[in-house]
Scaffold this motif. Structure first.
Motif, PDB file in Angstrom:
ATOM      1  N   GLU A  27       0.819  -1.217   0.000  1.00  0.00           N
ATOM      2  CA  GLU A  27       0.000   0.000   0.000  1.00  0.00           C
ATOM      3  C   GLU A  27       0.853   1.267   0.000  1.00  0.00           C
ATOM      4  OE1 GLU A  27      -3.347   0.026   2.738  1.00  0.00           O
ATOM      5  OE2 GLU A  27      -3.340  -2.170   2.736  1.00  0.00           O
ATOM      6  N   TRP A  28       2.173   1.113   0.107  1.00  0.00           N
ATOM      7  CA  TRP A  28       3.085   2.267   0.113  1.00  0.00           C
ATOM      8  C   TRP A  28       3.454   2.579  -1.337  1.00  0.00           C
ATOM      9  CZ3 TRP A  28       3.557   6.246   2.741  1.00  0.00           C
ATOM     10  CH2 TRP A  28       4.735   6.976   2.902  1.00  0.00           C
ATOM     11  N   THR A  29       2.447   3.004  -2.076  1.00  0.00           N
ATOM     12  CA  THR A  29       2.550   3.287  -3.502  1.00  0.00           C
ATOM     13  C   THR A  29       2.860   4.767  -3.713  1.00  0.00           C
ATOM     14  OG1 THR A  29       0.208   3.827  -3.600  1.00  0.00           O
ATOM     15  CG2 THR A  29       0.824   1.506  -4.005  1.00  0.00           C
ATOM     16  N   HIS A  30       2.962   5.161  -4.973  1.00  0.00           N
ATOM     17  CA  HIS A  30       3.147   6.573  -5.299  1.00  0.00           C
ATOM     18  C   HIS A  30       1.975   7.388  -4.722  1.00  0.00           C
ATOM     19  CE1 HIS A  30       4.743   9.950  -7.507  1.00  0.00           C
ATOM     20  NE2 HIS A  30       3.620  10.093  -8.200  1.00  0.00           N
ATOM     21  N   ALA A  31       0.756   6.935  -4.952  1.00  0.00           N
ATOM     22  CA  ALA A  31      -0.416   7.615  -4.389  1.00  0.00           C
ATOM     23  C   ALA A  31      -0.396   7.548  -2.864  1.00  0.00           C
ATOM     24  CB  ALA A  31      -1.703   6.992  -4.932  1.00  0.00           C
ATOM     25  N   GLY A  32       0.059   6.435  -2.312  1.00  0.00           N
ATOM     26  CA  GLY A  32       0.132   6.288  -0.860  1.00  0.00           C
ATOM     27  C   GLY A  32       1.093   7.271  -0.219  1.00  0.00           C
ATOM     28  N   HIS A  33       2.221   7.501  -0.870  1.00  0.00           N
ATOM     29  CA  HIS A  33       3.176   8.492  -0.360  1.00  0.00           C
ATOM     30  C   HIS A  33       2.507   9.871  -0.275  1.00  0.00           C
ATOM     31  CE1 HIS A  33       6.303   5.523  -1.254  1.00  0.00           C
ATOM     32  NE2 HIS A  33       7.196   6.312  -0.689  1.00  0.00           N
ATOM     33  N   ALA A  36      -0.310  10.007   2.425  1.00  0.00           N
ATOM     34  CA  ALA A  36       0.231  10.140   3.784  1.00  0.00           C
ATOM     35  C   ALA A  36       0.705  11.567   4.034  1.00  0.00           C
ATOM     36  CB  ALA A  36       1.377   9.144   3.997  1.00  0.00           C
ATOM     37  N   ALA A  37       1.418  12.145   3.081  1.00  0.00           N
ATOM     38  CA  ALA A  37       1.907  13.519   3.252  1.00  0.00           C
ATOM     39  C   ALA A  37       0.748  14.498   3.363  1.00  0.00           C
ATOM     40  CB  ALA A  37       2.822  13.896   2.090  1.00  0.00           C
ATOM     41  N   LEU A  38      -0.242  14.364   2.495  1.00  0.00           N
ATOM     42  CA  LEU A  38      -1.404  15.267   2.547  1.00  0.00           C
ATOM     43  C   LEU A  38      -2.168  15.106   3.850  1.00  0.00           C
ATOM     44  CD1 LEU A  38      -2.561  14.790  -1.131  1.00  0.00           C
ATOM     45  CD2 LEU A  38      -1.758  16.956  -0.136  1.00  0.00           C
ATOM     46  N   TRP A  39      -2.336  13.872   4.303  1.00  0.00           N
ATOM     47  CA  TRP A  39      -3.032  13.631   5.564  1.00  0.00           C
ATOM     48  C   TRP A  39      -2.275  14.267   6.734  1.00  0.00           C
ATOM     49  CZ3 TRP A  39      -1.704  10.596   9.889  1.00  0.00           C
ATOM     50  CH2 TRP A  39      -2.730  10.424  10.828  1.00  0.00           C
ATOM     51  N   LEU A  40      -0.968  14.075   6.755  1.00  0.00           N
ATOM     52  CA  LEU A  40      -0.173  14.680   7.831  1.00  0.00           C
ATOM     53  C   LEU A  40      -0.226  16.202   7.768  1.00  0.00           C
ATOM     54  CD1 LEU A  40       2.817  12.206   7.775  1.00  0.00           C
ATOM     55  CD2 LEU A  40       1.372  12.685   9.771  1.00  0.00           C
ATOM     56  N   LEU A  41      -0.129  16.760   6.579  1.00  0.00           N
ATOM     57  CA  LEU A  41      -0.200  18.221   6.441  1.00  0.00           C
ATOM     58  C   LEU A  41      -1.540  18.763   6.940  1.00  0.00           C
ATOM     59  CD1 LEU A  41       1.496  18.611   2.954  1.00  0.00           C
ATOM     60  CD2 LEU A  41       2.369  19.558   5.117  1.00  0.00           C
ATOM     61  N   ARG A  42      -2.603  18.064   6.650  1.00  0.00           N
ATOM     62  CA  ARG A  42      -3.926  18.541   7.057  1.00  0.00           C
ATOM     63  C   ARG A  42      -4.206  18.276   8.530  1.00  0.00           C
ATOM     64  NH1 ARG A  42      -9.283  17.597   3.720  1.00  0.00           N
ATOM     65  NH2 ARG A  42      -8.427  19.345   2.558  1.00  0.00           N
ATOM     66  N   ASP A 103      -6.987  12.257  -5.451  1.00  0.00           N
ATOM     67  CA  ASP A 103      -7.390  11.907  -6.812  1.00  0.00           C
ATOM     68  C   ASP A 103      -6.995  12.999  -7.806  1.00  0.00           C
ATOM     69  OD1 ASP A 103      -8.511   9.593  -5.808  1.00  0.00           O
ATOM     70  OD2 ASP A 103     -10.575  10.350  -5.866  1.00  0.00           O
ATOM     71  N   ARG A 104      -7.231  14.247  -7.464  1.00  0.00           N
ATOM     72  CA  ARG A 104      -6.887  15.353  -8.363  1.00  0.00           C
ATOM     73  C   ARG A 104      -5.380  15.460  -8.529  1.00  0.00           C
ATOM     74  NH1 ARG A 104     -10.727  20.423  -8.444  1.00  0.00           N
ATOM     75  NH2 ARG A 104      -9.122  20.842  -9.971  1.00  0.00           N
ATOM     76  N   LEU A 105      -4.639  15.316  -7.439  1.00  0.00           N
ATOM     77  CA  LEU A 105      -3.178  15.368  -7.521  1.00  0.00           C
ATOM     78  C   LEU A 105      -2.668  14.301  -8.478  1.00  0.00           C
ATOM     79  CD1 LEU A 105      -0.629  15.658  -4.667  1.00  0.00           C
ATOM     80  CD2 LEU A 105      -0.475  13.773  -6.254  1.00  0.00           C
ATOM     81  N   MET A 106      -3.218  13.111  -8.368  1.00  0.00           N
ATOM     82  CA  MET A 106      -2.743  12.007  -9.200  1.00  0.00           C
ATOM     83  C   MET A 106      -3.086  12.195 -10.674  1.00  0.00           C
ATOM     84  SD  MET A 106      -0.941  10.246  -7.174  1.00  0.00           S
ATOM     85  CE  MET A 106      -0.615   8.807  -8.183  1.00  0.00           C
ATOM     86  N   GLU A 107      -3.992  13.113 -10.977  1.00  0.00           N
ATOM     87  CA  GLU A 107      -4.304  13.426 -12.381  1.00  0.00           C
ATOM     88  C   GLU A 107      -3.369  14.484 -12.956  1.00  0.00           C
ATOM     89  OE1 GLU A 107      -8.473  14.367 -12.770  1.00  0.00           O
ATOM     90  OE2 GLU A 107      -8.877  12.275 -13.258  1.00  0.00           O
ATOM     91  N   THR A 108      -2.581  15.125 -12.115  1.00  0.00           N
ATOM     92  CA  THR A 108      -1.633  16.130 -12.581  1.00  0.00           C
ATOM     93  C   THR A 108      -0.314  15.452 -12.947  1.00  0.00           C
ATOM     94  OG1 THR A 108      -0.587  16.589 -10.432  1.00  0.00           O
ATOM     95  CG2 THR A 108      -2.651  17.796 -10.940  1.00  0.00           C
ATOM     96  N   GLU A 109       0.671  16.263 -13.314  1.00  0.00           N
ATOM     97  CA  GLU A 109       1.997  15.716 -13.606  1.00  0.00           C
ATOM     98  C   GLU A 109       2.563  14.946 -12.419  1.00  0.00           C
ATOM     99  OE1 GLU A 109       5.543  18.408 -13.463  1.00  0.00           O
ATOM    100  OE2 GLU A 109       4.066  19.986 -13.177  1.00  0.00           O
ATOM    101  N   LEU A 110       2.119  15.283 -11.219  1.00  0.00           N
ATOM    102  CA  LEU A 110       2.620  14.624 -10.013  1.00  0.00           C
ATOM    103  C   LEU A 110       2.197  13.162  -9.931  1.00  0.00           C
ATOM    104  CD1 LEU A 110       1.777  17.483  -7.504  1.00  0.00           C
ATOM    105  CD2 LEU A 110       4.006  16.979  -8.530  1.00  0.00           C
ATOM    106  N   GLY A 111       1.159  12.806 -10.656  1.00  0.00           N
ATOM    107  CA  GLY A 111       0.655  11.445 -10.630  1.00  0.00           C
ATOM    108  C   GLY A 111       1.575  10.432 -11.292  1.00  0.00           C
ATOM    109  N   GLY A 112       2.457  10.897 -12.141  1.00  0.00           N
ATOM    110  CA  GLY A 112       3.422  10.004 -12.765  1.00  0.00           C
ATOM    111  C   GLY A 112       4.679   9.914 -11.919  1.00  0.00           C
ATOM    112  N   SER A 113       5.207   8.721 -11.762  1.00  0.00           N
ATOM    113  CA  SER A 113       6.378   8.561 -10.896  1.00  0.00           C
ATOM    114  C   SER A 113       7.615   9.273 -11.442  1.00  0.00           C
ATOM    115  CB  SER A 113       6.677   7.075 -10.664  1.00  0.00           C
ATOM    116  OG  SER A 113       6.916   6.431 -11.893  1.00  0.00           O
TER     117      SER A 113
END
Length: 146
Positions: A27-33, A36-42, A103-113
């Motif tokens: 579960e420690w995927t690109h989206a998972g990283h 986790a960061a977004l959850w901690l920031l919020r 979901d929106r973040l993963m649709e941006t350039e950031l969604g690609g590893s």
């Protein structure tokens, strides 16, 4: 739009399990990283994530059998760049439910590893120096907003 997490409870579940080191490595995927960061920031705005996340990732890696070395595991430049990106995304879309932000973040350039290779050459980004500490981009500066 691809849904990575069905609701904010799922993002929180991932965040908590990352923090307590019980998150399955699968579960420690690109989206998972990013989740986790977004959850901690919020949820932990008092936390200096750039200062805390390195040890959190190293501890998680160790708990899941991943070596932290000059060629594997924790990577300082990637972590700090990703925190910068997550902060920018949360500033722009922070009024939305967190699972929608992921979901929106993963649709941006950031969604690609490979998004970091827009800013760093491969040799520079994957150098031992960049793994051990912050190395500035050599192709173009990171944008203020993503």
């Amino acid at each position: 739009m691809t849904k990575f997490y069905p609701d904010d409870d799922a993002v929180a579940h991932l965040g908590v399990r990352f923090c307590d080191r019980s998150l399955p490595k699968t579960e420690w995927t690109h989206a998972g990283h990013f989740a986790a960061a977004l959850w901690l920031l919020r949820t932990r705005p008092e936390l200096d994530l750039a200062a805390a996340m390195p040890d959190m990732i190293r501890a998680y890696n160790t708990a899941t059998g991943v070596e932290n070395s000059d060629s594997a595991g924790y990577h300082e430049t990637i972590t700090l760049a990703s925190i910068h990106a997550a902060q920018a995304v949360l500033a722009a879309w922070g009024d939305r439910p967190l699972h929608e932000v992921v979901d929106r973040l993963m649709e941006t350039e950031l969604g690609g590893s490979g998004w970091l290779l827009t800013y760093w050459s491969k040799d520079r980004l994957f150098s031992v120096e960049a793994r051990r500490g912050w190395v500035s981009p050599d192709l173009q500066p990171l944008p203020a907003r993503f």
